[in-house]
Design a protein around this motif. Structure first.
Motif, PDB file in Angstrom:
ATOM      1  N   MET A   1     -18.077   3.624 -41.105  1.00  0.00           N
ATOM      2  CA  MET A   1     -18.839   2.537 -40.535  1.00  0.00           C
ATOM      3  C   MET A   1     -20.338   2.702 -40.801  1.00  0.00           C
ATOM      4  O   MET A   1     -20.854   3.800 -40.729  1.00  0.00           O
ATOM      5  CB  MET A   1     -18.595   2.599 -39.015  1.00  0.00           C
ATOM      6  CG  MET A   1     -18.659   1.258 -38.466  1.00  0.00           C
ATOM      7  SD  MET A   1     -17.775   0.736 -37.120  1.00  0.00           S
ATOM      8  CE  MET A   1     -19.045  -0.279 -36.449  1.00  0.00           C
ATOM      9  N   TYR A   3     -24.276   2.159 -39.946  1.00  0.00           N
ATOM     10  CA  TYR A   3     -25.170   1.920 -38.813  1.00  0.00           C
ATOM     11  C   TYR A   3     -26.606   1.846 -39.320  1.00  0.00           C
ATOM     12  O   TYR A   3     -27.006   2.638 -40.170  1.00  0.00           O
ATOM     13  CB  TYR A   3     -25.088   3.053 -37.789  1.00  0.00           C
ATOM     14  CG  TYR A   3     -23.760   3.150 -37.080  1.00  0.00           C
ATOM     15  CD1 TYR A   3     -23.563   2.537 -35.842  1.00  0.00           C
ATOM     16  CD2 TYR A   3     -22.707   3.881 -37.642  1.00  0.00           C
ATOM     17  CE1 TYR A   3     -22.345   2.638 -35.189  1.00  0.00           C
ATOM     18  CE2 TYR A   3     -21.486   3.978 -36.994  1.00  0.00           C
ATOM     19  CZ  TYR A   3     -21.307   3.360 -35.770  1.00  0.00           C
ATOM     20  OH  TYR A   3     -20.104   3.462 -35.111  1.00  0.00           O
ATOM     21  N   GLU A  87     -18.938   8.225 -39.056  1.00  0.00           N
ATOM     22  CA  GLU A  87     -17.547   8.136 -38.634  1.00  0.00           C
ATOM     23  C   GLU A  87     -17.421   7.218 -37.404  1.00  0.00           C
ATOM     24  O   GLU A  87     -16.525   6.401 -37.316  1.00  0.00           O
ATOM     25  CB  GLU A  87     -17.072   9.562 -38.287  1.00  0.00           C
ATOM     26  CG  GLU A  87     -15.649   9.689 -37.800  1.00  0.00           C
ATOM     27  CD  GLU A  87     -14.626   9.325 -38.873  1.00  0.00           C
ATOM     28  OE1 GLU A  87     -14.928   9.554 -40.059  1.00  0.00           O
ATOM     29  OE2 GLU A  87     -13.561   8.794 -38.510  1.00  0.00           O
ATOM     30  N   ASN A  88     -18.346   7.396 -36.464  1.00  0.00           N
ATOM     31  CA  ASN A  88     -18.305   6.612 -35.234  1.00  0.00           C
ATOM     32  C   ASN A  88     -19.658   6.700 -34.544  1.00  0.00           C
ATOM     33  O   ASN A  88     -20.577   7.325 -35.054  1.00  0.00           O
ATOM     34  CB  ASN A  88     -17.185   7.111 -34.301  1.00  0.00           C
ATOM     35  CG  ASN A  88     -17.302   8.608 -34.053  1.00  0.00           C
ATOM     36  OD1 ASN A  88     -18.390   9.141 -33.863  1.00  0.00           O
ATOM     37  ND2 ASN A  88     -16.155   9.301 -34.081  1.00  0.00           N
ATOM     38  N   LEU A  89     -19.757   6.074 -33.365  1.00  0.00           N
ATOM     39  CA  LEU A  89     -21.046   6.032 -32.667  1.00  0.00           C
ATOM     40  C   LEU A  89     -21.540   7.431 -32.283  1.00  0.00           C
ATOM     41  O   LEU A  89     -22.742   7.683 -32.297  1.00  0.00           O
ATOM     42  CB  LEU A  89     -20.945   5.150 -31.409  1.00  0.00           C
ATOM     43  CG  LEU A  89     -22.272   4.912 -30.685  1.00  0.00           C
ATOM     44  CD1 LEU A  89     -23.264   4.151 -31.548  1.00  0.00           C
ATOM     45  CD2 LEU A  89     -22.055   4.175 -29.373  1.00  0.00           C
ATOM     46  N   ASP A  90     -20.632   8.342 -31.959  1.00  0.00           N
ATOM     47  CA  ASP A  90     -21.078   9.693 -31.594  1.00  0.00           C
ATOM     48  C   ASP A  90     -21.809  10.367 -32.757  1.00  0.00           C
ATOM     49  O   ASP A  90     -22.823  11.026 -32.555  1.00  0.00           O
ATOM     50  CB  ASP A  90     -19.889  10.561 -31.155  1.00  0.00           C
ATOM     51  CG  ASP A  90     -19.532  10.317 -29.690  1.00  0.00           C
ATOM     52  OD1 ASP A  90     -20.238   9.504 -29.047  1.00  0.00           O
ATOM     53  OD2 ASP A  90     -18.560  10.912 -29.203  1.00  0.00           O
ATOM     54  N   ILE A  93     -25.189   8.782 -33.017  1.00  0.00           N
ATOM     55  CA  ILE A  93     -26.108   9.266 -31.969  1.00  0.00           C
ATOM     56  C   ILE A  93     -26.673  10.633 -32.377  1.00  0.00           C
ATOM     57  O   ILE A  93     -27.856  10.924 -32.179  1.00  0.00           O
ATOM     58  CB  ILE A  93     -25.390   9.333 -30.605  1.00  0.00           C
ATOM     59  CG1 ILE A  93     -25.126   7.904 -30.084  1.00  0.00           C
ATOM     60  CG2 ILE A  93     -26.208  10.115 -29.581  1.00  0.00           C
ATOM     61  CD1 ILE A  93     -24.247   7.828 -28.844  1.00  0.00           C
ATOM     62  N   GLN A  94     -25.835  11.450 -32.998  1.00  0.00           N
ATOM     63  CA  GLN A  94     -26.324  12.765 -33.431  1.00  0.00           C
ATOM     64  C   GLN A  94     -27.387  12.637 -34.515  1.00  0.00           C
ATOM     65  O   GLN A  94     -28.394  13.337 -34.483  1.00  0.00           O
ATOM     66  CB  GLN A  94     -25.159  13.623 -33.920  1.00  0.00           C
ATOM     67  CG  GLN A  94     -24.304  14.098 -32.758  1.00  0.00           C
ATOM     68  CD  GLN A  94     -23.206  15.044 -33.225  1.00  0.00           C
ATOM     69  OE1 GLN A  94     -23.454  15.931 -34.030  1.00  0.00           O
ATOM     70  NE2 GLN A  94     -22.008  14.827 -32.717  1.00  0.00           N
ATOM     71  N   PRO A 111     -24.719  -1.105 -35.181  1.00  0.00           N
ATOM     72  CA  PRO A 111     -23.621  -1.123 -36.151  1.00  0.00           C
ATOM     73  C   PRO A 111     -23.766  -2.339 -37.055  1.00  0.00           C
ATOM     74  O   PRO A 111     -24.143  -3.416 -36.592  1.00  0.00           O
ATOM     75  CB  PRO A 111     -22.363  -1.213 -35.284  1.00  0.00           C
ATOM     76  CG  PRO A 111     -22.805  -1.531 -33.903  1.00  0.00           C
ATOM     77  CD  PRO A 111     -24.273  -1.297 -33.793  1.00  0.00           C
ATOM     78  N   ASN A 117     -14.247  -8.123 -43.900  1.00  0.00           N
ATOM     79  CA  ASN A 117     -12.974  -8.266 -43.206  1.00  0.00           C
ATOM     80  C   ASN A 117     -12.792  -9.647 -42.595  1.00  0.00           C
ATOM     81  O   ASN A 117     -11.763  -9.944 -42.013  1.00  0.00           O
ATOM     82  CB  ASN A 117     -12.867  -7.233 -42.085  1.00  0.00           C
ATOM     83  CG  ASN A 117     -12.386  -5.907 -42.649  1.00  0.00           C
ATOM     84  OD1 ASN A 117     -11.582  -5.890 -43.566  1.00  0.00           O
ATOM     85  ND2 ASN A 117     -12.901  -4.829 -42.101  1.00  0.00           N
ATOM     86  N   THR A 119     -12.139 -13.568 -42.468  1.00  0.00           N
ATOM     87  CA  THR A 119     -11.460 -14.528 -43.350  1.00  0.00           C
ATOM     88  C   THR A 119     -11.924 -15.931 -43.019  1.00  0.00           C
ATOM     89  O   THR A 119     -12.467 -16.165 -41.970  1.00  0.00           O
ATOM     90  CB  THR A 119      -9.938 -14.451 -43.170  1.00  0.00           C
ATOM     91  OG1 THR A 119      -9.649 -14.485 -41.787  1.00  0.00           O
ATOM     92  CG2 THR A 119      -9.391 -13.217 -43.805  1.00  0.00           C
TER      93      THR A 119
END
Lengths: 119, 609
Positions: A1, A3, A87-90, A93-94, A111, A117, A119
């Protein structure tokens, strides 16, 4: 993802920093680049010129209005950005905590909307 | 028989779903990666159960049945949903689960407990606190949206929107569904505990709302904490919180009187305390304390345990409680903890010790409108034998209290600390002091409290709208602007506020326009022409009684009538203080002594001026 990291800092305070202090800040960004680069996650990132150079444009009913200055007057101003694959929000944040701007300003994590994706 | 059977089955369905909700939902979210799809599939499974179980009987392993049914429904929903982005992945995982016999939930204990991941997702710091609470109750507690809305006194639509918004953020910002790394686990756990404690306090602090709903919130918080103790056995603060909530909740039935008003600890009937809960709470606390240094929840639980273990209020171990608050203050410095510590010290070592500690807190802006501060200081001053100092604090506390039981208590205490006004009319003038001083630069009714005022000879209070040689009160100016100003300084006895407070009026010093609020001085009984020597140099000659005006009613309805009395002969008695002129200039501030010099000649009672 993906950001987007928007780095907000107090421009006025930045302008009063000594050469030595600015050197330390550049050094800190260099260290971040050194860590981020090899991961291949850095998709983009730039520092911006101060808001004194900003121009805002609005087109209404076909009529363009062009004004001097940023979109909004705020205590802290947008001074730079990164675009990082996480990979994700965590994880995001790091990375944000490692951006030097988060230590004296604020880093906003947004994000990115994935249009492929829809349609 | 059939009907009875049906009701029983429906009840079983409800019970099983309530018990298994969190666990099944957590496992579905894990597989599907989607809150909404998981919730929808679970609710499909509930409908199926209500259809099938009455006829076919409750399955042998109901939780496993629910999980399998919900997974199958999720497959159907995914197949029919063309819009879904990641359906391929979720479908693959589901199909794998279906064909993989080992993963088939044969019994509740046999599939991994995914609830811990769910807790951390619901309480993720990137979500706002209200949403964390709502989502935790909704997913792990299995409360419905209307139930949560009712508990938090928000309307159902608002709560539903809040839950939709938070689930959308989890999905769109990719908040992970995972237990945090070891290095972040402690701080993330602390955030989860805050959410659980907030749920408990919402139910425990009887602010408003339905008593039954509040009780359920407490039960729910305790249930969540029990689950967390099971899932996070390494963190003693989790046990600390569970113990704290059990020990508080043990007093639930004793906390209110027949009218539903809160009772303080010392007024509670200790026979109503739930001994079973206390025993359990103390055991859990001891287990936690034995395993390391105590965190804030454990310390608070220990305070609660000491209260609970005292068979009567007088037996409370206050010196140990004072020590615990000292420890808590070092971990979590806050003026409220400092206040609690001061009260405990006062209980243990006498009111003077407590008052000394409160003195350092008095300037804290966070305590300026904090009722317990004034109530505590008033009680300590009274116990220290200083009723005159206690009275203004009782009045401030009263002004900040809505609770009727507490109001009655404070009003009673205030009455015991003040000289009744009836005596003032008959009594003799001696000496008094300045409680506060005020100045009003415009013609607004209320004046502002200031540290000191400057009295100017022949004119009045420097900077006040009523300062000048000729009349300044606008009604009088309209009649004849050349009249001398006999109303330069307005003095009011604080005892009037005490009397009004007991009647339900909450008036602060200066609010009805006086420049000098006095205490201990029988202003209304002064003779006309009496001279008040205030502070170092100022002298004010009393000219007459203030005439209460209709503006009082605008401030609080009925106030005008409350400051007027009638003598038995039917004469009007004005109680709203006296007016005077400045004879000698000087500075006046709170705490200054007032000495009265009687005029020569016969006693002339004050009249309206």
């Amino acid at each position: 993802m993906k950001y987007l990291f928007l780095i907000y800092e107090d421009e006025a305070a930045m302008a009063t920093k000594s050469e030595q202090e600015m050197g330390a800040i550049f050094g800190a960004y260099g260290a971040l680049e050194g860590e981020l680069g090899p991961t291949g996650k850095r998709l983009g990132g730039e520092a911006l010129q101060p808001t004194a150079t900003a121009t805002s444009v609005r087109v209404r009913n076909g009529e363009a209005s062009i004004t001097d200055g940023p979109f909004a007057e705020t205590k802290e101003q947008l001074g730079g950005f990164y675009l990082i694959e996480c990979e994700n929000l965590d994880e995001a944040i790091q990375w944000a905590q490692k951006i030097p701007g988060s230590h004296d300003g604020t880093v906003e994590i947004r994000p990115v909307l994935d249009l492929s994706n829809l349609t | 028989m059939y009907l009875a059977g049906l009701t029983d089955t429906a009840r079983t369905v409800e019970r099983v779903f309530r018990e298994e909700h969190g666990r099944v939902l957590a496992s579905l979210i894990r597989v599907l990666g989607d809150f909404d799809l998981a919730e929808d599939s679970l609710s499909d499974a509930l409908s199926r159960a209500l259809e099938l179980w009455p006829a076919q009987g409750v399955p042998e392993r109901p939780a496993a049945w629910i999980t399998t049914t919900a997974r199958n429904r999720a497959i159907d929903r995914l197949r029919h949903d063309r819009m879904r982005r990641d359906k391929a992945g979720a479908l693959r995982r589901l199909t794998e689960l279906r064909t993989d016999a080992a993963a088939e939930p044969s019994a509740v204990g046999e599939f991994p407990d995914e609830r811990l991941r769910l807790v951390f997702t619901c309480c993720h710091p990137a979500l706002d606190r209200a949403s964390q609470v709502a989502l935790t109750l909704r997913t792990l507690g299995g409360l419905t949206t209307p139930e949560i809305a009712r508990a938090f006194l928000v309307n159902e639509t608002t709560m539903a929107q809040r839950i939709v918004r938070v689930k959308r953020k989890i999905r769109d910002a990719a908040i992970p569904y995972a237990v945090p790394d070891p290095e972040r686990l402690a701080s993330r756990t602390a955030a989860v505990l805050e959410v659980v404690y907030l749920v408990f306090n919402e139910g425990y602090a009887a602010t408003a709302g339905d008593a039954l709903v509040r009780r359920e919130l407490c039960e729910e918080a305790i249930r969540l904490a029990r689950l967390l103790v099971q899932l996070l056995p390494g963190d003693t603060e989790v046990e600390g919180l569970l113990a704290l909530m059990l020990l508080h909740d043990a007093r639930r039935d004793a906390r209110t009187d027949a009218d539903g008003q809160l009772l303080t600890l010392e007024n509670q009937d200790r026979a109503l305390w739930n001994r079973e809960r206390i025993t359990e709470g103390v055991a859990i606390l001891d287990h936690a304390l034995a395993r390391g240094s105590a965190g804030p929840y454990q310390i608070q639980a220990a305070v609660s345990a000491l209260h609970n273990q005292a068979t009567e209020a007088a037996e409370t171990d206050w010196s140990q409680i004072a020590g615990l608050y000292g420890a808590l203050l070092r971990l979590r410095p806050s003026p409220v903890v400092a206040l609690n510590r001061a009260v405990a010290v006062a209980m243990a070592d006498g009111p003077e010790r407590g008052l000394a500690l409160l003195e350092t807190l008095a300037a804290d802006p966070r305590l300026q409108a904090y009722q317990p501060f004034y109530a505590a200081r008033a009680d300590l001053l009274r116990r220290a034998g200083r009723p005159t100092d206690a009275a203004p604090d009782y009045r401030r506390a009263l002004a900040l209290t809505q609770n009727a039981t507490e109001r009655a208590y404070l009003a009673g205490r205030l009455a015991s600390c003040t000289t009744p006004l009836a005596e003032q009319h008959a009594g003799r003038v001696v000496a008094g002091r300045v409680e506060s001083v005020h100045v009003g630069p415009s013609h607004e009714f209320s004046k502002c409290e200031v540290p000191e005022i400057e009295l100017v000879a022949g004119r009045g209070v420097a900077g006040d709208a009523h300062c000048g040689e000729t009349v300044k009160h606008r009604s009088r100016v309209a009649r004849d602007p050349t009249q001398p100003n006999l109303r330069q300084v307005h003095l009011l006895h604080a005892e009037l506020f005490d009397e009004l407070a007991a009647k339900g009026f909450t008036i602060a010093d200066g609010q009805i326009g006086e420049n000098i609020t006095t205490r201990g001085l029988q202003l209304l009984a002064l003779p006309t022409g009496a001279e008040l020597h205030i502070g170092a140099t100022a002298v004010v000659r009393v000219t007459g009684l203030r005439n209460p005006c209709a503006q009082l009613d605008a401030l609080q309805h009925g106030l005008m009538a409350a400051v007027l009395d009638r003598t038995p002969a039917g004469e009007l008695v004005r109680k709203s203080g006296v007016m005077g002129v400045v004879v000698t200039a000087g500075t006046v501030s709170a705490g200054d002594a007032i000495r009265v010099e009687q005029p020569a000649g016969p006693h002339r009672p004050l009249e309206r001026v």
